[in-house]
Design an enzyme around this catalytic site. Structure first.
Site, PDB file in Angstrom:
ATOM      1  N   ARG A   7      15.341   4.993  15.829  1.00 26.72           N
ATOM      2  CA  ARG A   7      14.364   4.731  14.766  1.00 26.72           C
ATOM      3  C   ARG A   7      14.033   3.247  14.706  1.00 26.72           C
ATOM      4  O   ARG A   7      14.775   2.405  15.197  1.00 26.72           O
ATOM      5  CB  ARG A   7      14.889   5.207  13.412  1.00 26.72           C
ATOM      6  N   SER A  43      23.253   9.190  13.753  1.00 31.33           N
ATOM      7  CA  SER A  43      21.998   8.446  13.600  1.00 31.33           C
ATOM      8  C   SER A  43      22.076   7.421  12.478  1.00 31.33           C
ATOM      9  O   SER A  43      22.843   6.472  12.549  1.00 31.33           O
ATOM     10  CB  SER A  43      20.843   9.429  13.385  1.00 31.33           C
ATOM     11  N   LYS A 102      25.799  15.790  19.623  1.00 36.87           N
ATOM     12  CA  LYS A 102      24.717  16.683  20.040  1.00 36.87           C
ATOM     13  C   LYS A 102      24.632  16.712  21.562  1.00 36.87           C
ATOM     14  O   LYS A 102      25.099  15.792  22.251  1.00 36.87           O
ATOM     15  CB  LYS A 102      23.379  16.262  19.433  1.00 36.87           C
ATOM     16  N   ASP A 108      21.831   4.652  16.046  1.00 31.46           N
ATOM     17  CA  ASP A 108      21.825   5.011  17.468  1.00 31.46           C
ATOM     18  C   ASP A 108      20.595   4.519  18.204  1.00 31.46           C
ATOM     19  O   ASP A 108      20.404   4.826  19.376  1.00 31.46           O
ATOM     20  CB  ASP A 108      21.969   6.523  17.641  1.00 31.46           C
ATOM     21  N   GLU A 165       6.861  10.177  14.038  1.00 27.85           N
ATOM     22  CA  GLU A 165       7.254  10.823  12.795  1.00 27.85           C
ATOM     23  C   GLU A 165       7.263   9.780  11.689  1.00 27.85           C
ATOM     24  O   GLU A 165       7.567   8.611  11.932  1.00 27.85           O
ATOM     25  CB  GLU A 165       8.655  11.428  12.913  1.00 27.85           C
ATOM     26  N   GLU A 166       6.971  10.227  10.474  1.00 25.74           N
ATOM     27  CA  GLU A 166       6.952   9.300   9.343  1.00 25.74           C
ATOM     28  C   GLU A 166       8.333   8.721   9.061  1.00 25.74           C
ATOM     29  O   GLU A 166       8.453   7.696   8.409  1.00 25.74           O
ATOM     30  CB  GLU A 166       6.410  10.007   8.096  1.00 25.74           C
ATOM     31  N   ARG A 212      26.581  17.415  12.371  1.00 28.53           N
ATOM     32  CA  ARG A 212      26.971  16.237  11.599  1.00 28.53           C
ATOM     33  C   ARG A 212      27.929  16.653  10.497  1.00 28.53           C
ATOM     34  O   ARG A 212      27.616  17.524   9.688  1.00 28.53           O
ATOM     35  CB  ARG A 212      25.740  15.540  11.000  1.00 28.53           C
ATOM     36  N   THR A 251       8.932  18.880  12.122  1.00 27.88           N
ATOM     37  CA  THR A 251       9.853  17.761  12.273  1.00 27.88           C
ATOM     38  C   THR A 251      10.936  18.119  13.293  1.00 27.88           C
ATOM     39  O   THR A 251      11.513  19.195  13.247  1.00 27.88           O
ATOM     40  CB  THR A 251      10.497  17.418  10.920  1.00 27.88           C
TER      41      THR A 251
END
Length: 572
Positions: free
Chosen positions: A293, A120, A133, A290, A375-376, A27, A356
């Site tokens: 999330r 993202s 990626k 993307d 994941e949080e 990134r 993570t």
């Protein structure tokens, strides 16, 4: 079929510093990526890192979140892929593919891998961020063995193989293009078809559609945050599930995300949060740039991501995919609250705590030991693909609402809040929050982390007691460490994954230094406090955590002293 020819050209080049891909790829600022040969170097290094025999004639999936420079980068990838012996490129219409959809396509079409163009949840536009990626044949992020190989090639690259004769002028047309008598093919595919087909094998779309029809007062709002899931919103929520199109907002993908920050949280989705706090909808949800999330809200109720994955797991029988196949195991990232662990214990299924990074879940999934994970950081998913999946999580909740409201009407409707509170009554509640301090100069951020680390290494914190400033409770430290993970599948070891302080009552404080932004560092501090007393299950989160927050920021880390920050940029 459009038939053309091309010849391979060799372009001399020199390495650029700093092309080391992290957990989420490379990134950088758009202005840096647009430098001559910068992106070309990285793409060529991807192909250099792959076995030549597997690369030749292979199928690669290409697409992105639509941010600025997305389609220019895609044309560049076409040219370098053709020159390096790739046989076929599957590219999303208009260059758009969500990260979860790419994972699904790779798996469904037996592709060698995918090149994903996304940063993202980071901002886009000419002055924003760009990301790239590589994903593997299982549809998941490349492991460190591959990303390290890519990086090594970026440090010694001397030439780029490319061609001037490969391009697709209109990515909006669903067509197939052929060069050199079929030696190289580009197929422009519908962005949603493969993904929607997969979702239909997981959920009861007919049942959800019936739920929506039978509860005419049920209100729903989906915010795509001007990211890639705008290309999926109408197809899934309206065409397939019968939700009115008027319930969908910000569904036109934008190169700069309409000037916004496509990060689905309480800070960066203010319009949705305001509507939900005003009680305008029964269910509100958002996805990021993307599409991997998600944020889910009930009417005047925030659903913490740590609670969301725990409730999904405890309601697994409501979801046909899991009801039929059962649960193989559950997992969460280390900073995520311990709520999911309590469900795993109750259901008597294996539980895993990993660093993570979604790739750690992927190993467990490929070994057949993991079904649901989260994941949080608003990432939730399952073994249907090898990426976290925002749309999947949203449909999980629609399916759970459908299950809990099979015999209800609008008067006795079971809401998201009620479902979560039923969960707390059974399992207890993990009061949980995360503070993000963004774009801190690297030196003071590292100094603060070193200060905490030295206290952990010296063991001076063990047995130390603090008195809560708000609740007068005694907080005694039971253990502390720098989290290290040994993968049970491949025995690889991941060290320095976060500083953990664990108290005798199970409360936790976690410190992590993140580098996913393109400038500066982000310090993240996590607070997790378990509560079982029935009278204490419905408190305000920040009030309930006040003592733990004070201990973390003032007593232990002295965050303000080191960074000069008084307030976090984002509170989750």
């Amino acid at each position: 079929m459009f038939k053309q020819t091309f010849k391979v050209n060799i372009i001399p080049t020199q390495p650029f510093e700093g092309q080391k891909p992290g957990t989420s790829g490379l990134r950088k600022k758009v202005t840096e990526v647009m430098k001559t040969n910068y992106l070309g170097n990285f793409v060529q290094s991807i192909f250099n890192a792959l076995p030549e025999d597997k690369l030749k004639g292979s199928t690669i999936v290409v697409g992105g979140d639509g941010r600025y420079y997305n389609n220019d980068a895609i044309q560049l990838i076409f040219q370098i892929a053709a020159a390096n012996g790739v046989g076929k490129i599957l590219v999303g219409r208009y260059g758009l593919l969500s990260t979860p959809a790419i994972s699904a396509i790779v798996r469904a079409r037996s592709a060698l891998g995918a090149i994903i163009l996304t940063a993202s949840h980071n901002p886009g536009g000419p002055n924003g961020d760009f990301g790239i990626k590589y994903n593997m044949s299982n549809g998941g992020p490349a492991p460190e063995s591959i990303t390290n190989a890519i990086y090594k090639h970026t440090t010694s690259i001397t030439q780029i193989k490319t061609t001037r004769n490969v391009s697709v002028d209109n990515l909006g047309l669903l067509k197939t293009y052929e060069w050199n008598d079929g030696e190289f093919v580009i197929e422009v595919i519908d962005s949603a078809d493969d993904y929607v087909s997969l979702l239909k094998t997981i959920f009861d779309f007919d049942g959800i559609r019936k739920f929506v029809k039978n509860h005419p007062n049920f209100t729903f709002n989906f915010d795509a945050m001007s990211g890639v899931t705008g290309a999926y919103g109408k197809r899934i929520f309206t065409d397939e599930l019968g939700i009115p199109e008027s319930c969908l907002i910000n569904c036109n993908p934008s190169q700069d995300f309409n000037g916004g920050h496509p990060d689905p949280n309480l800070t960066y989705a203010p319009l949705l949060v305001k509507k939900m706090n005003n009680g305008e909808f029964d269910m509100g949800c958002a996805s990021d740039g993307d599409g991997d999330r998600n944020m889910i809200l009930g009417k005047r109720f925030f659903l913490n991501p740590s609670d969301s994955v725990a409730v999904i797991a405890s309601n697994y029988k409501a979801i046909p995919y899991f009801n039929k196949g059962g649960l193989k195991g559950l997992a969460r990232s280390m900073p995520t609250s311990a709520a999911l662990e309590r469900v795993a214990t109750d259901l008597k299924v294996p539980f895993f705590e990993v660093p993570t990074g979604w790739k750690f879940f992927g190993n467990l999934m490929d070994a057949g030991t993991l079904s649901i994970c989260g994941e949080e950081s608003f990432g939730t998913g399952s073994d249907h693909i090898r990426e976290k999946d925002g749309i999947w999580a949203i449909i999980c909740w629609l399916q759970i609402l459908t299950h809990h409201n099979q015999s209800t009407n609008d008067k006795n409707f079971v809401s998201i809040e009620e479902i979560v509170k039923q969960h707390w009554a059974k399992y207890g509640r993990n009061y949980y929050s995360r503070y993000d301090y963004e774009e801190i100069d690297t030196a003071p951020a590292e100094a603060m982390m070193k200060h905490v680390s030295q206290q952990i290494e010296s063991k001076q914190l063990i047995g130390k007691k603090f008195t809560g400033i708000s609740d007068s409770l005694e907080y005694e430290i039971a253990s502390c460490d720098d989290f290290e993970y040994k993968d049970p599948i491949d025995s690889s070891v991941s060290s320095h994954q976060g500083l953990r302080i664990i108290f005798t009552d199970g409360s936790r404080i976690i410190y992590r230094l993140s580098g996913t932004g393109s400038t500066g560092a982000t310090v993240r501090v996590y607070f997790d406090k378990y509560e079982t007393q029935p009278t204490q299950l419905n408190n305000d989160v920040q009030t309930h955590l006040k003592s733990l927050i004070h201990i973390a920021l003032v007593e232990i880390s002295k965050l303000n002293h080191y960074t000069g920050r008084n307030e976090p940029n984002v509170i989750t």
